[in-house]
Design an enzyme around this catalytic site. Structure first.
Site, PDB file in Angstrom:
ATOM      1  N   CYS A 153       5.898  77.284  37.633  1.00 51.71           N
ATOM      2  CA  CYS A 153       5.253  75.971  37.554  1.00 51.71           C
ATOM      3  C   CYS A 153       5.489  75.323  36.191  1.00 51.71           C
ATOM      4  O   CYS A 153       4.743  75.565  35.230  1.00 51.71           O
ATOM      5  CB  CYS A 153       3.745  76.102  37.800  1.00 51.71           C
ATOM      6  N   LEU A 154       6.513  74.497  36.113  1.00 52.19           N
ATOM      7  CA  LEU A 154       6.838  73.772  34.885  1.00 52.19           C
ATOM      8  C   LEU A 154       6.760  72.265  35.093  1.00 52.19           C
ATOM      9  O   LEU A 154       6.090  71.556  34.348  1.00 52.19           O
ATOM     10  CB  LEU A 154       8.242  74.171  34.398  1.00 52.19           C
ATOM     11  N   GLN A 210      48.677  70.168  59.177  1.00 52.71           N
ATOM     12  CA  GLN A 210      48.877  70.484  57.766  1.00 52.71           C
ATOM     13  C   GLN A 210      47.753  69.939  56.892  1.00 52.71           C
ATOM     14  O   GLN A 210      47.362  70.581  55.905  1.00 52.71           O
ATOM     15  CB  GLN A 210      50.226  69.940  57.285  1.00 52.71           C
ATOM     16  N   GLY A 251      18.400  82.331  33.958  1.00 57.33           N
ATOM     17  CA  GLY A 251      18.619  83.177  35.124  1.00 57.33           C
ATOM     18  C   GLY A 251      18.506  82.404  36.420  1.00 57.33           C
ATOM     19  O   GLY A 251      19.264  82.645  37.367  1.00 57.33           O
ATOM     20  N   GLY A 252      17.553  81.460  36.462  1.00 56.51           N
ATOM     21  CA  GLY A 252      17.381  80.645  37.658  1.00 56.51           C
ATOM     22  C   GLY A 252      18.627  79.844  37.991  1.00 56.51           C
ATOM     23  O   GLY A 252      18.957  79.650  39.168  1.00 56.51           O
ATOM     24  N   GLU A 288      16.162  73.422  38.699  1.00 57.19           N
ATOM     25  CA  GLU A 288      16.535  74.337  37.615  1.00 57.19           C
ATOM     26  C   GLU A 288      17.255  73.589  36.484  1.00 57.19           C
ATOM     27  O   GLU A 288      18.096  74.147  35.781  1.00 57.19           O
ATOM     28  CB  GLU A 288      17.416  75.498  38.124  1.00 57.19           C
ATOM     29  N   PHE A 321       6.324  69.503  42.646  1.00 56.09           N
ATOM     30  CA  PHE A 321       7.520  70.132  43.226  1.00 56.09           C
ATOM     31  C   PHE A 321       7.486  71.655  43.092  1.00 56.09           C
ATOM     32  O   PHE A 321       8.497  72.272  42.771  1.00 56.09           O
ATOM     33  CB  PHE A 321       8.795  69.578  42.573  1.00 56.09           C
ATOM     34  N   ARG A 380      39.234  74.762  68.197  1.00 54.86           N
ATOM     35  CA  ARG A 380      39.198  73.370  68.649  1.00 54.86           C
ATOM     36  C   ARG A 380      40.617  72.798  68.766  1.00 54.86           C
ATOM     37  O   ARG A 380      41.436  72.942  67.849  1.00 54.86           O
ATOM     38  CB  ARG A 380      38.381  72.545  67.648  1.00 54.86           C
ATOM     39  N   GLU A 412       6.031  68.451  36.130  1.00 50.23           N
ATOM     40  CA  GLU A 412       4.823  67.659  36.376  1.00 50.23           C
ATOM     41  C   GLU A 412       5.213  66.290  36.922  1.00 50.23           C
ATOM     42  O   GLU A 412       6.394  65.904  36.846  1.00 50.23           O
ATOM     43  CB  GLU A 412       4.026  67.501  35.085  1.00 50.23           C
TER      44      GLU A 412
END
Length: 408
Positions: A144-145, A300, A262-263, A385, A176, A289, A147
């Site tokens: 939770c960062l 191609q 890390g996130g 992030e 969020f 298909r 706002e």
């Protein structure tokens, strides 16, 4: 089956020569982890991802099974129930899990970030209490960062904590928040009343779900990431014991930013999985298909387009894994490398999924086909992030404030 047992005894990996094989370049332990995660994603996640998208709830039964596998505290200390994996091994796992369901895999990555924060900065009491529960997904965590008025400018948060004896009184709100309303533990960044201005005055508190004065807004209706609920959090004179503080006074911003390094690798890894699965699906479709009397794979243009998309995926995987290793080694370049990995992989993997969807034509637009869900789910990876615009800022700052390699 715990992951640390898997890397000890090994699993048999199918021998592919496919150039997009995600096992290429991995050592035996990482390949074994990849196989275990891939089998879990195929069996427990992929058959249900469309259902979870519609239902809009975290699949608690599958999370518990993920906990049994060791996916709840991947790079936490084994003494507290963690799996003792490397960041590279965790990246490999997130890539595989996201093939099964991007949204659920991404929530697992956030939960792991929270467990890592406790393992790295928490007291021995908190480690012993929280990590064993989180490792098994008996208790869920939320980071939770952000706002309502503080997004990219994270140091401008307004939620406050006033110290009164052996507890803090918290007031403010967060926006969020993934897992909100379902998670049990909320790791909240806030300004310490009377503390230093700016980033140096931020602390981190763990606030349990049922704390008096802590409430949730409505569940947000989102484009993607629907298996994990998102809500606003509100704190009104919430009393939080001082013992629930993660790290020292003034360490909150450092904890938040190191968690995001890390996130960024983890979310980029989730984009890799969506891109891999989308390309695999597109290749199957092109071979089946037919138009104008021949399969689409014989045109191609489609061959060239596949080559371009595959190259974007491979280069993204390489930079993500390089960043994961720099993060593991705590290299001084880790912040810029994690930002580069997030920027490059999330932008390029979105293009891969979008390009793969185009190859399906109108079928790609139907919810009967999974590729549209991959597209919807990974779009937000370019935002959260740290937005990809902020990633450019971090990289540019690193380039212009450090000594260059070859001076004239």
């Amino acid at each position: 089956m715990l992951l640390r047992n898997i890397v000890t005894r090994g699993l048999q990996l199918r021998n592919f020569s496919y150039c997009l094989n995600p096992a290429v370049g991995l050592d035996t332990d990482a390949r074994d982890v990849l196989t275990a995660a891939n089998e879990f994603a195929k069996k427990e996640m992929y058959p249900k991802m469309a259902e979870w998208d519609k239902k809009g709830e975290l699949p608690m039964d599958v999370l518990k099974k993920a906990g049994d596998m060791g996916f709840g505290a991947m790079y936490c200390n084994g003494a507290f129930g963690g799996s003792d994996l490397t960041r590279l091994q965790a990246s490999v796992i997130f890539e595989q899990l996201s093939m099964g369901c991007v949204s659920t895999a991404a929530y697992i990555s956030i939960h792991n970030m929270c467990a890592w924060m406790v393992d790295t900065f928490g007291s021995e009491e908190l480690k012993g209490t929280l990590i064993p529960e989180m490792a098994k997904f008996e208790k869920l965590g939320s980071y939770c960062l952000t706002e309502p008025d503080a997004g990219s400018d994270a140091a401008s948060i307004r939620t406050t904590a006033t110290k009164k004896g052996d507890y803090y009184v918290v007031n403010g709100s967060k926006a969020f928040i993934s897992g909100a309303g379902t998670s049990d533990y909320y790791f909240v960044m806030m300004k310490l009343d009377g503390g230093e201005p700016g980033a140096k005055g931020i602390i981190c508190l763990m606030i349990p779900k049922d704390t008096e004065g802590f409430s949730f807004g409505k569940k947000e209706d989102k484009l993607g990431w629907n298996s994990q609920p998102t809500r606003i959090l509100t704190f009104e004179d919430v009393k939080v014991p001082v013992k629930n503080q993660i790290g020292k006074d003034g360490f909150g911003f450092k904890i938040a930013m190191e968690g995001l390094n890390g996130g960024r690798v983890n979310i980029a890894s989730c984009s890799l999985g969506a891109a891999q699965r989308s390309l695999d699906l597109a290749i199957e479709h092109l071979k089946y298909r037919k138009q104008f009397g021949k399969t689409l794979s014989e045109f191609q243009y489609n061959q060239f387009k596949l080559a371009e998309l595959a190259t974007k995926l491979i280069t993204s995987r390489l930079i993500v894994r390089a960043a994961a290793e720099q993060l593991e080694n705590n290299d001084p370049e880790k912040v810029a490398m994690c930002a580069m990995a997030k920027l490059h992989a999330t932008d390029n993997c979105f293009e891969v999924v979008n390009g793969a969807l185009q190859m399906f034509g109108g079928y790609g637009f139907l919810k009967d086909y999974p590729i549209q869900q991959y597209l919807r789910d990974i779009r937000v990876h370019q935002i959260l992030e740290g937005t990809n615009e902020m990633m450019r800022l971090l990289i540019g700052r690193d380039l212009l404030t450090k000594e260059i390699f070859w001076k004239s």
